[in-house]
Design a protein around this motif. Structure first.
Motif, short mmCIF file in Angstrom:
data_model
loop_
_atom_site.label_atom_id
_atom_site.label_comp_id
_atom_site.label_asym_id
_atom_site.label_seq_id
_atom_site.Cartn_x
_atom_site.Cartn_y
_atom_site.Cartn_z
N ARG A 82 16.03 17.99 15.90
CA ARG A 82 15.67 16.72 16.52
C ARG A 82 14.97 15.85 15.48
O ARG A 82 14.07 16.29 14.78
N THR A 83 15.38 14.60 15.40
CA THR A 83 14.78 13.71 14.41
C THR A 83 13.43 13.18 14.85
O THR A 83 12.68 12.64 14.04
N TRP A 84 13.13 13.28 16.15
CA TRP A 84 11.95 12.63 16.69
C TRP A 84 11.99 11.15 16.25
O TRP A 84 12.99 10.49 16.37
N SER A 85 10.89 10.61 15.72
CA SER A 85 10.82 9.16 15.52
C SER A 85 11.60 8.64 14.32
O SER A 85 11.63 7.43 14.10
N VAL A 86 12.24 9.51 13.54
CA VAL A 86 13.22 9.00 12.58
C VAL A 86 14.28 8.19 13.32
O VAL A 86 14.88 7.26 12.76
#
Length: 484
Positions: free
Chosen positions: A204-208
């Motif tokens: 999961r990239t999260w906030s990328v």
């Protein structure tokens, strides 16, 4: 199943008894119950996404691997609840078929939390109380053969020492690096992966994903769906996403100042300066991420507390709103089309259960794909064949501070963080940052992209500025002037 229900009841009782009797108000009990629902949603979605997205890329993630990486070191109080929640993984054909959904038990009087694999790829989390996943024909995504490569590219010299330090915690106590890639000359690169991870293993990239949203906005500008005015993107005011707040300002003389939210611009949203309230700094958005609410329910209807464009407040809701504002273009130009242009074949953007993209966080991507994403910006928004995907000036736009800025060691552009205050790092350096240690660092003056992936525990911090400085020094490039 009966034994699982007994364990749920005992765990819930223990959770309540752990607090002093005087503190066990009805609200305390309700909050404890909601935390269990969130923890179950977190576990269901992470198991579904990590396993299904890896399998779609031709690699394998076991539930035990997901529990070891994605499901440890998570935020409190979910970290104490998740390990004890029973789960079941369902497949299209017993033992061999495509993952269809994951169910996680959390309360004896409620249906399990469900996360299901969508036909177009990725997983969606159902709302609390959903009884069964939708009746859909879950199909494996069609991707090229997975990249097969060694976990470590043989390297030596100063860069090898920097890589060693990235994996042994030298850039942050208890941090856990899963992948590092550093671009080299003419697209060549250096890489290393942790056990359980490889070139085709998505995280999961999260906030990328916020920087991906800014890129989708830029692509819309290049197509002509949005316009650039005075150096920033605009669309006819009010933003369509806000137009439903009563009558739009200007439609009637006595309603001209009825609601200021329609004056929020796309530029405000990308720069985290909408002026809207958010529940916490950083705006965890737990109801959307783990509770099964939708983008529309969660992100849009927050009231103003500041004039738009006057105060920086980092909030998921601003990025979610920016993505929703251009969602009408996603039928013809979905995120998957952007990924295809960039050869990010092992990347998928996931949606809420009603089909709206959660583009503040819920994108799963591999380290090589994020390298290709960074290369787009290194190449001034053009593809390797010279096709322009982002408009001229877009790289400068996203990497230039404007208006209110965050306090602390990093500046903020439009959907990207800025390392313009970091000692030993070229001032033109900008980056996509994500929770748990996701970084894509772009250094135009050194012609370099640096990707670091991690599953860092909550409360720890990987020192990306120091890592960037050391990588560039090892490559023989540091502290150069900006060429923006």
């Amino acid at each position: 199943r009966v034994r699982a229900m007994i364990r749920i009841a005992l765990a819930a009782t223990a959770l309540l008894l752990a607090a002093p009797a005087t503190a066990q108000s009805a609200q305390d009990q309700l909050d404890a119950r909601y935390d269990r629902a969130l923890a179950a949603g977190y576990k269901a979605l992470m198991l579904c996404s990590a396993i299904a997205n890896a399998e779609a890329n031709g690699v394998t993630r076991s539930p035990e691997s997901v529990e070891r990486w994605e499901l440890t070191g998570i935020q409190s109080p979910l970290d104490t609840i998740v390990p004890d929640l029973e789960y079941r993984i369902y497949r299209a054909a017993e033992g061999t078929g495509v993952l269809t959904y994951v169910a996680v038990d959390w309360a004896v009087d409620m249906a399990p939390r469900l996360a299901w694999h969508e036909p177009a790829g990725g997983c969606s989390l159902g709302p609390i109380g959903a009884v069964e996943p939708p009746k859909r024909n879950t199909l494996r995504r069609s991707f090229p053969d997975a990249i097969v490569n060694e976990h470590v590219r043989i390297i030596d010299g100063p860069i090898a020492t920097v890589f060693d330090d990235a994996f042994d915690g030298s850039y942050g106590v208890k941090t856990r690096t899963t992948a590092v890639i550093v671009s080299g000359n003419e697209g060549d690169g250096l890489w290393r992966y942790a056990e359980d991870f490889g070139p085709a293993t998505p995280q999961r990239t999260w906030s990328v994903a916020k920087s991906i949203t800014a890129t989708l906005v830029g692509a819309a500008v290049q197509r002509g769906d949005l316009e650039m005015t005075a150096g920033h993107p605009t669309i006819p005011m009010p933003l369509p996403v806000f137009a439903w707040y009563g009558r739009a300002p200007g439609t009637d003389a006595e309603d001209a100042n009825l609601d200021a939210r329609p004056t929020i611009s796309m530029d405000n949203l990308l720069r985290m300066a909408s002026g809207r309230y958010s529940d916490t700094p950083g705006n965890r958005t737990d109801p959307l991420y783990f509770g099964g609410s939708t983008v529309v329910e969660t992100a849009i209807a927050w009231p103003l507390v500041h004039q738009p464009g006057t105060v920086f407040r980092y909030a998921n809701n601003d990025t979610l709103t920016a993505a929703y504002a251009i969602s009408g273009s996603f039928n013809d130009h979905p995120p998957a089309a952007l990924f295809t242009h960039l050869a990010m074949y092992n990347t998928v953007a996931e949606t809420d259960w009603q089909g709206d993209y959660i583009l503040s966080s819920q994108v799963w991507s591999t380290a090589p794909d994020l390298m290709r994403f960074g290369q787009l910006y290194l190449n001034d928004g053009k593809l390797p064949d010279g096709t322009r995907l982002l408009p001229e000036g877009w790289v400068k736009y996203v990497s230039t501070p404007s208006g209110p800025q965050p306090t602390g060691e990093f500046g903020y552009g439009a959907g990207f963080w800025l390392l313009n205050k970091s000692e030993g790092v070229p001032p033109d350096t900008f980056a996509a940052f994500g929770n748990r240690g996701q970084y894509v660092v772009i250094v135009p003056s050194c012609d370099a992209v640096i990707v670091r992936r991690g599953e860092d525990p909550a409360g720890t911090r990987f020192d990306i500025a120091a890592f960037t400085r050391d990588v560039l020094a090892a490559l023989g490039c540091s502290g150069k002037a900006s060429n923006n």
